[in-house]
Design an enzyme around this catalytic site. Structure first.
Site, PDB file in Angstrom:
ATOM      1  CD  GLU A 260      -2.989  -0.998   2.323  1.00 18.84           C
ATOM      2  OE1 GLU A 260      -2.893  -0.051   3.131  1.00 18.84           O
ATOM      3  OE2 GLU A 260      -3.879  -1.857   2.412  1.00 18.84           O
ATOM      4  CG  HIS A 278      -6.291   0.757   4.650  1.00 19.48           C
ATOM      5  ND1 HIS A 278      -5.063   0.184   4.850  1.00 19.48           N
ATOM      6  CD2 HIS A 278      -6.991   0.502   5.788  1.00 19.48           C
ATOM      7  CE1 HIS A 278      -5.007  -0.379   6.044  1.00 19.48           C
ATOM      8  NE2 HIS A 278      -6.171  -0.193   6.629  1.00 19.48           N
TER       9      HIS A 278
END
Length: 525
Positions: A260, A278
Site C-alpha cells: 500500500e 483502505h
C-alpha cells in the site's frame, strides 16, 4: 509544559483536548521523513495516524520522546521494538473504529452480491443493461468469519439481522462465546467448504499470513465471494486473481493490500473484483473517536504517568512501576512460551504468585501473562486489553496468591486449561531483575530466556545431544545456551536451546526425524 506534535491529519478534537489539559501542541502534517527527523527532538509526544512512519531512525532522533500515540488499531507504521528499547511508550486505540470497519465489510458484501460498482458504471455510460447484472440475495446465505473478535462479532450481529447463517473460525472462540454470538464454530476447512461469503477479521501474524492461500482457496465453495477489510497479506493475491479468472471465486472485495498504496495491483480490472483504498476506519465518527481517545491517553501519560492501551507496557501507576516491571517481563515471557506451545483451545488461564511476588499487585502480572499467551493470535493485544479480550472469548482467568514457603525467593506460575488437560510453566527473578525459567510441563529446568529458542521433548537416551548438535551445525545454526530437564533417567526429557539464527522450517523437520524426538517447536520471545 509537555509538547506534542500531531504529524498526520486528525480531528480538531485532538489538539483541543491537549490544550485544555495544559499541553503545548503543534500540528505539522505532510512533513518529509527528513523534515520530521529534524524537529522531533523537541517533542515529548508524537500523535499519528497511518501516514507517519515512526521508524527506528526517527525514534533515535527523538531524544525527548516519551510516547507515540496511534489514532487507530494497526501499528505497522511504528517500530515498536525500537520504541521499547528507547523507553518510548507506544499506544493505540484498538476499539475506536470497530463499528466503522465492520460496516465497511457489510457494505462490500452487498456490493459483491448485487454487482453495484459494475452496474453503476454501466448505467452511467448509458447502457441500461438490466439483464446483465443478476445478483444474489444475502438472505439464507452462509457467511464465514475468519476471526470472531471485536470487529468479527459486530459483522456477525449485522449478518444475522440480514437473516444469514454465520459460521466462524477463530482459535480463541469458545463454544459458549459462539452460542452468545449466535454463530457456529467450525474448523477452517469446514468454513471454506460451506461459506457463500467469507470475511476476514484477523491481524497479520506468522500464523495468519496467507491464511487464504492457493491451497485454501481451492477448498472453497464454487462461486464464493471474499471480503477483506482487515490486513493485507491475509490472502494470496495472485491465487485470488487466478480464482476469479477461472470462475471458481464468484467475487472479491479488498480494502487492504499487501503493498500500500496499491496503485498497480494485478487484481485491478479483473471481472468480479472490487477495491477501496483502505477505507475501513474512514468515517467522520470513527476519526473523531480515535482522535479523542489518543489525545486523552497521551495527556494522561504525560501529565500523570497513567498508561492506557499501550502495546509495550501495562497499565501502571508511577509508584508501582519500578517494582512491577521485572515481574511483568517474566510473566509475559511465560505467557509467550505456553501460548506458542499449546495448540489446543485455551479455556482457562491461572496465574499463581509465591514469595515476594505474592506481596505485589497481581493485576499487571496477569495482564502481562495474558498478553503473552494471546500474542500468537493477535497483533493488537497488549497488557491493557488482554484481560478484556480474554473475557470476550470466555477464557476463565484465575489469580492465586500463595503465602507458603517456596524454593525460590519469588515465583510466578502460569497454567493453561484446555480440553486435553492442564499444562504449566514457572519462572523466577534472579537478583530481583533477571527473568529465568525454572519449570516447564512439570519438569524442572534452569533456563535463561532468549529471543530465539528451540523447544524439544525427547526420550532421554544416550547420543541424542550429539545428533542434535550435528544437525544444527550442518544447518549453520549456532547454539547460544543449552538447558536440560527430565522426569527421570531414561524418561521423557525437555531441551531448551537459545540459537543465534532463525530456524528454517526444513530444519525443524530434520530435528523431528531424529530418533527419540516427540515434539519440536521454534519459540520467539
Amino acid at each position: 509544559m509537555p509538547k506534542v506534535l500531531i504529524s498526520d491529519k486528525m480531528s480538531p478534537k485532538a489538539p483541543e483536548i491537549f490544550r485544555a489539559r495544559g499541553i503545548e501542541v503543534h500540528e505539522k502534517t505532510g512533513l518529509s521523513k527528513d523534515e520530521l527527523a529534524a524537529i522531533i527532538g523537541d517533542y515529548d509526544g508524537l500523535a499519528i495516524r497511518s501516514s507517519t512512519k515512526a521508524t527506528a531512525a526517527l525514534i533515535a532522533a527523538a531524544k525527548n520522546l516519551k510516547v507515540i500515540g496511534r489514532a487507530g488499531i494497526g501499528v505497522d507504521n511504528v517500530d515498536v521494538p525500537a520504541a521499547s528499547a528507547a523507553g518510548v511508550v507506544v499506544m493505540n486505540t484498538p476499539f475506536g473504529n470497530s463499528i466503522t470497519t465492520a460496516e465497511h465489510a457489510i457494505a462490500l458484501m452487498f456490493a459483491l452480491a448485487r454487482q453495484l460498482p459494475e452496474a453503476d458504471a454501466s448505467t452511467q455510460a448509458g447502457k441500461w443493461e438490466k439483464n446483465r447484472f443478476m445478483g444474489v440475495e444475502l438472505t439464507a446465505k452462509t457467511l464465514g468469519l475468519i476471526g470472531a473478535g471485536n470487529i468479527g462479532s459486530i459483522v456477525a450481529d449485522r449478518a444475522l439481522g440480514l437473516k444469514m447463517k454465520v459460521i466462524a473460525y477463530d482459535p480463541f472462540l469458545t463454544p459458549e462465546r459462539a452460542k452468545d454470538m449466535g454463530v457456529e464454530k467450525v474448523t477452517l476447512d469446514d468454513l471454506l467448504a460451506k461459506a457463500d461469503f467469507i470475511t476476514l477479521h484477523t491481524p497479520l501474524t506468522d500464523s495468519t499470513r496467507n491464511i487464504l492461500s492457493a491451497e485454501a482457496l481451492a477448498k472453497t465453495k464454487k462461486g464464493v465471494r471474499i471480503i477483506n477489510c482487515a490486513r493485507g497479506g491475509l490472502i494470496d493475491e495472485a491465487a485470488l486473481k487466478a480464482g476469479l479468472d477461472s470462475g471458481h471465486i464468484g467475487g472479491a472485495a479488498l480494502d487492504v493490500f499487501v503493498e500500500e498504496p496499491a496503485t498497480a495491483s494485478p487484481l485491478f480490472g479483473t471481472p468480479g473484483f472490487i477495491s477501496t483504498p483502505h477505507l475501513g476506519a474512514s468515517t467522520d465518527e470513527a476519526q473523531v473517536n480515535v482522535a479523542i481517545q489518543v489525545a486523552e491517553q497521551m495527556a494522561d501519560f504525560l501529565l500523570t504517568g497513567g498508561v492506557t492501551n499501550a502495546l509495550n507496557m501495562p497499565s501502571l501507576s508511577a509508584e508501582d512501576a519500578p517494582k512491577l516491571r521485572p515481574y511483568m517481563a517474566l510473566a509475559e515471557k511465560l505467557g509467550l512460551i505456553v501460548g506458542q506451545l499449546e495448540t489446543a483451545e485455551i479455556r482457562g488461564v491461572k496465574v499463581e504468585v509465591e514469595g515476594a511476588a505474592a506481596q505485589l499487585n497481581i493485576k499487571p502480572i496477569t495482564g502481562a501473562v495474558l498478553a503473552g499467551v494471546m500474542r500468537s493470535f493477535s497483533d493488537t493485544v497488549n497488557m491493557v486489553n488482554a484481560p478484556f479480550l480474554a473475557r470476550e472469548r470466555n477464557i476463565e482467568v484465575a489469580e492465586v496468591r500463595h503465602e507458603r514457603d517456596t524454593d525460590y525467593q519469588t515465583l510466578v506460575r502460569v497454567t493453561v486449561r484446555t480440553p486435553e488437560g492442564e499444562r504449566s510453566v514457572a519462572g523466577t527473578l534472579l537478583g530481583s531483575q533477571f527473568p529465568r525459567l525454572v519449570e516447564i510441563f512439570g519438569i524442572k529446568v534452569e533456563a535463561d530466556f532468549s529471543e530465539r529458542m528451540l523447544f524439544i521433548i525427547n526420550e532421554d537416551k544416550p547420543g541424542f545431544i550429539g545428533r542434535l548438535g550435528t544437525t544444527l551445525g550442518e544447518a549453520g545454526v549456532n547454539i547460544g545456551t543449552f538447558h536440560l530437564g527430565r522426569r527421570g533417567a531414561g524418561a521423557e526429557a525437555i531441551l531448551l536451546l537459545s540459537v543465534d539464527q532463525p530456524i528454517p522450517e526444513q530444519l525443524l523437520w530434520n530435528v523431528c526425524r531424529l530418533p527419540g524426538v516427540k515434539t519440536v517447536k521454534a519459540l520467539k520471545l
